[in-house]
Design a protein around this motif. Structure first.
Motif, PDB file in Angstrom:
ATOM      1  N   TYR A  43      -8.564   2.295 -39.167  1.00 20.82           N
ATOM      2  CA  TYR A  43      -7.954   3.597 -38.878  1.00 20.82           C
ATOM      3  C   TYR A  43      -8.956   4.556 -38.251  1.00 20.82           C
ATOM      4  CZ  TYR A  43      -4.099   1.964 -41.818  1.00 20.82           C
ATOM      5  OH  TYR A  43      -3.060   1.249 -42.318  1.00 20.82           O
ATOM      6  N   LEU A  44     -10.154   4.525 -38.762  1.00 24.33           N
ATOM      7  CA  LEU A  44     -11.187   5.423 -38.234  1.00 24.33           C
ATOM      8  C   LEU A  44     -11.496   5.106 -36.764  1.00 24.33           C
ATOM      9  CD1 LEU A  44     -13.249   7.683 -38.713  1.00 24.33           C
ATOM     10  CD2 LEU A  44     -14.870   5.919 -39.502  1.00 24.33           C
ATOM     11  N   SER A  45     -11.607   3.816 -36.463  1.00 31.23           N
ATOM     12  CA  SER A  45     -11.874   3.408 -35.078  1.00 31.23           C
ATOM     13  C   SER A  45     -10.727   3.816 -34.157  1.00 31.23           C
ATOM     14  CB  SER A  45     -12.082   1.886 -34.998  1.00 31.23           C
ATOM     15  OG  SER A  45     -13.189   1.495 -35.767  1.00 31.23           O
ATOM     16  N   ARG A  79     -11.684   1.423 -42.052  1.00 32.24           N
ATOM     17  CA  ARG A  79     -12.531   1.305 -40.856  1.00 32.24           C
ATOM     18  C   ARG A  79     -11.683   1.159 -39.594  1.00 32.24           C
ATOM     19  NH1 ARG A  79     -17.436  -2.793 -42.727  1.00 32.24           N
ATOM     20  NH2 ARG A  79     -18.240  -1.457 -44.428  1.00 32.24           N
ATOM     21  N   ALA A 112      -9.177  10.087 -29.966  1.00 26.10           N
ATOM     22  CA  ALA A 112      -9.909  11.325 -29.699  1.00 26.10           C
ATOM     23  C   ALA A 112     -10.681  11.231 -28.383  1.00 26.10           C
ATOM     24  CB  ALA A 112     -10.849  11.630 -30.867  1.00 26.10           C
ATOM     25  N   LEU A 113     -11.324  10.087 -28.158  1.00 20.50           N
ATOM     26  CA  LEU A 113     -12.087   9.892 -26.921  1.00 20.50           C
ATOM     27  C   LEU A 113     -11.172   9.920 -25.701  1.00 20.50           C
ATOM     28  CD1 LEU A 113     -14.797   9.251 -25.565  1.00 20.50           C
ATOM     29  CD2 LEU A 113     -14.329   6.814 -25.922  1.00 20.50           C
ATOM     30  N   ILE A 165      -8.607   6.288 -34.639  1.00 21.97           N
ATOM     31  CA  ILE A 165      -8.623   7.749 -34.469  1.00 21.97           C
ATOM     32  C   ILE A 165      -9.697   8.163 -33.457  1.00 21.97           C
ATOM     33  CG2 ILE A 165      -9.138   9.919 -35.658  1.00 21.97           C
ATOM     34  CD1 ILE A 165      -7.859   8.623 -38.185  1.00 21.97           C
ATOM     35  N   LEU A 166     -10.850   7.513 -33.541  1.00 21.61           N
ATOM     36  CA  LEU A 166     -11.937   7.838 -32.606  1.00 21.61           C
ATOM     37  C   LEU A 166     -11.550   7.491 -31.171  1.00 21.61           C
ATOM     38  CD1 LEU A 166     -15.059   6.678 -34.662  1.00 21.61           C
ATOM     39  CD2 LEU A 166     -14.413   9.029 -34.096  1.00 21.61           C
ATOM     40  N   MET A 167     -10.875   6.365 -30.976  1.00 24.77           N
ATOM     41  CA  MET A 167     -10.442   5.969 -29.636  1.00 24.77           C
ATOM     42  C   MET A 167      -9.429   6.960 -29.073  1.00 24.77           C
ATOM     43  SD  MET A 167     -10.108   1.820 -30.113  1.00 24.77           S
ATOM     44  CE  MET A 167      -9.417   1.603 -28.481  1.00 24.77           C
TER      45      MET A 167
END
Length: 706
Positions: A12-14, A10, A20-21, A16-18
């Motif tokens: 790592y996913l957050s 979770r 990407a954003l 990666i999303l940050m």
């Protein structure tokens, strides 16, 4: 272990999303700045830049003799951009070095606040970085020229921050002169009147544009981004300033002296229909007179006896009567279908010519009723041919000037209509309508269209010229015309003519007709106590070869001492015609008499006379005792100073200022507590309040200058 892996997944996913954003935001910012940058810059400018109109310089209205009757003068609004780079560079050194001296100069020029106040205001505006600070509005060109040489200002816009916004202000240089006819150019063009309204599209020119940038709550101009306006064209009127001045003064003098309500005087050039002068005066609530309405063109009233010319023309043209036909006036009183018509003076049997000269109401009512009672349309057709039921067509708007001539089909038509119409009642016409008729008789039967504009001019060259226009080629037969002229001459030349006493004693012959119409006071009816009189005289001169035709129509009040057409309007007509004849038509030249044989009388202050006589080395004797004012008589190169009448008496006594210059007269009157209005130029010819009488403080007195 599974729990730890789940938590890390979770995180790592957050992460990666940050990332990407963030990449999207950075990419979008790059796209907006480098790819869509021009688009958004233009969009931003569109919110802060705006094209605003720049009014063109309005054209000038001239008299025929070349004087300005209405023109535009430049006025200037002064703003300061306290955010200007040149003003703020080096920590504002330029502003700080000049603010003291600039404040002193501004206080001296405008005299509206102290230099300290100017300094405080400008320092505060500088501190707040005001981009479009209003320093002063509506300054004159003279003030603007001085301002340009002030400290800081003379360094130019970029260094001083001073922004000068020029615009025009409309003025009438001659003030009252033909004011209502010329009109006023207002900010709201729909409220304009007169020539300013009718020729607005010609005068106003073509509006330009100026690019303005919105900064700190206001718009300021972008230098160099202007589309210049196209200036308006000039209007050359038919008016003559001398005739107009004479007409205004003569009308004013009568109205003030007779306490009249309103009046008009119109001078028309007989051969062309040009309006050479048109004066309109109405009494205001404070007792003064002003050009509040164009009474000559825009106000239709019952004309009274001046309408008898139209009745006479109809009777003569239909061959019912001649000038020598007899008519029984029945002692000056007769009943017509239950209503009584009477003459001012009792008359018995008269010829038609004598009845016209004596202005017999009974005679004209009888003749019209006898010949047109059973065929009223025949009489109405004559009036239509004379254009008395048609708007005049003059080239300015006059909304209330529509005539009203009854027809048999009207609901208000009655048996009494014809006899009353015959002597000037139960119809409404403007003074200009009647003037056109009289002018047609003077012009050998040719009715001309009245007009006020000669030409439209651009950069000194006429681009449009208005020529005289014939409305009716022949208003009647030659035989009728001869008889009409005989009757109009008899009004003045005949001993029993109503205009004889006032107008006969002239160096030239005058023809015309008097009129005294009973009108209702405040629409309360014609009952005794409510009725007042409208006095008229319309005529032309010289009778043998008419050059000018004139109408004078004055509405009297209940307080008026003079009411009859000859006494009121005839007197005004005579004064105007005398001046016009002497200036433009008389072949006799004025010869200045020898100073040694003529006595001259003047008024002024004692010390001023002493200075004048000393400079001229003219001997004089001061026979007065005390006081500052002197009346002076000069004869055989010797002057005598005397005490003027009523200048050294009690403070509540009106002084005599006839013969004084305006400066002295105003000084003397205002020191007494009177409010002074003046008309004309030169020395005082007459005063509205008699010398030697008492007055109340603040009372208005009008001085007439020659």
């Amino acid at each position: 272990m599974d729990i730890k892996r789940d938590i890390l997944w979770r995180v790592y996913l957050s992460f990666i999303l940050m990332i990407a954003l963030g990449a999207v935001v950075i990419g979008r910012a790059f796209f907006i700045q480098h790819i869509d940058g021009d688009f958004w810059k233009k969009k931003g400018d569109s919110l802060h830049l705006r094209y605003m109109p720049m009014d063109a310089e309005r054209g000038t209205i001239y008299s025929e003799d070349g004087n300005m009757l209405s023109t535009s003068i430049p006025i200037f609004d002064v703003y300061v951009d306290f955010g200007a780079d040149g003003l703020r560079e080096k920590n504002g050194k330029r502003f700080k070095d000049n603010v003291d001296s600039l404040s002193i100069y501004l206080a001296r020029l405008f005299k509206d606040k102290t230099s300290a106040a100017y300094k405080k205001e400008m320092q505060l505006a500088y501190k707040n970085k005001d981009r479009y600070y209003t320093l002063k509005k509506k300054i004159s060109f003279v003030e603007y020229a001085q301002l340009r040489e002030f400290p800081l200002v003379k360094q130019g816009r970029n260094k001083s921050g001073f922004i000068i916004d020029p615009r025009d202000k409309r003025i009438n240089p001659y003030l009252l002169l033909a004011n209502r006819t010329i009109g006023l150019s207002r900010e709201n063009a729909t409220k304009n009147v007169g020539i300013e309204q009718s020729y607005d599209s010609v005068l106003k020119g073509k509006t330009g544009q100026r690019l303005m940038r919105y900064i700190a709550g206001g718009y300021m101009p972008v230098e160099g981004a202007e589309l210049e306006p196209e200036n308006g064209k000039d209007i050359i009127t038919t008016l003559d300033t001398y005739m107009q001045d004479v007409a205004e003064n003569a009308l004013m003098k009568m109205m003030v002296g007779n306490n009249s309500l309103h009046g008009t005087a119109i001078v028309m050039e007989t051969a062309t229909g040009k309006i050479k002068a048109i004066a309109n005066l109405g009494k205001q609530t404070d007792g003064t007179y002003a050009e509040d309405l164009n009474y000559g063109i825009g106000k239709a009233t019952e004309p009274g006896s001046i309408f008898k010319l139209a009745t006479l023309l109809s009777l003569l043209e239909d061959k019912y009567v001649t000038n020598n036909s007899l008519v029984d006036c029945e002692g000056g009183m007769k009943q017509f279908y239950g209503l009584r018509i009477h003459d001012t003076h009792p008359n018995q049997v008269l010829t038609v010519k004598e009845a016209f000269a004596a202005s017999s109401n009974v005679a004209f009512a009888k003749m019209a009723d006898q010949y047109y009672h059973t065929q009223p349309s025949k009489f109405i057709e004559h009036l239509h041919h004379l254009r008395l039921d048609t708007i005049t067509g003059i080239d300015i708007t006059a909304s209330s000037g529509k005539p009203l001539i009854k027809k048999p089909s009207n609901r208000s038509w009655a048996n009494t209509t014809i006899p009353f119409m015959a002597h000037g009642y139960e119809e409404l016409v403007t003074p200009l309508h009647m003037l056109m008729l009289y002018n047609a008789v003077a012009n050998d039967g040719k009715m001309m269209k009245p007009y006020l504009v000669n030409a439209v001019r651009e950069y000194g060259a006429d681009i449009k010229t208005i020529h005289p226009q014939v409305l009716v080629e022949k208003i009647c037969s030659a035989e009728t015309l001869v008889q009409l002229k005989e009757c109009l001459s008899a009004v003045v030349d005949s001993v029993h003519g109503t205009g004889h006493k006032i107008l006969f004693d002239s160096a030239y012959a005058i023809s015309g007709k008097t009129g005294t119409a009973v009108t209702a006071l405040n629409n309360k009816g014609y009952n005794k106590g409510n009725k007042i009189y409208q006095a008229s005289f319309i005529g032309y001169f010289p009778s043998s070869q008419p050059k000018y035709t004139m109408a004078v129509v004055i509405q009297n009040s209940k307080e008026s001492k003079l009411v009859y057409g000859a006494d009121v309007s005839g007197t005004v007509f005579k004064e105007i015609s005398d001046r016009i004849y002497g200036r433009f038509l008389s072949s006799k030249k004025f010869i200045t008499p020898s100073a040694d044989t003529t006595q001259y009388n003047y008024y002024g202050m004692k010390n001023e006379w002493s200075s004048i006589f000393s400079t001229l080395k003219l001997p004089y004797k001061d026979s007065a005792t005390g006081g500052y004012w002197r009346s002076t008589s000069i004869k055989n190169n010797t002057a005598v100073l005397n005490t003027p009448v009523y200048t050294t008496t009690a403070s509540a006594i009106i002084p005599a200022v006839i013969g004084m210059g305006l400066k002295d007269a105003v000084y003397l009157m205002e020191n007494k507590g009177l409010k002074v209005t003046a008309t004309g130029r030169g020395r005082v010819l007459s005063q509205s309040l008699a010398a030697g009488t008492t007055f109340k403080k603040g009372q208005v007195i009008t001085l007439f200058l020659n």
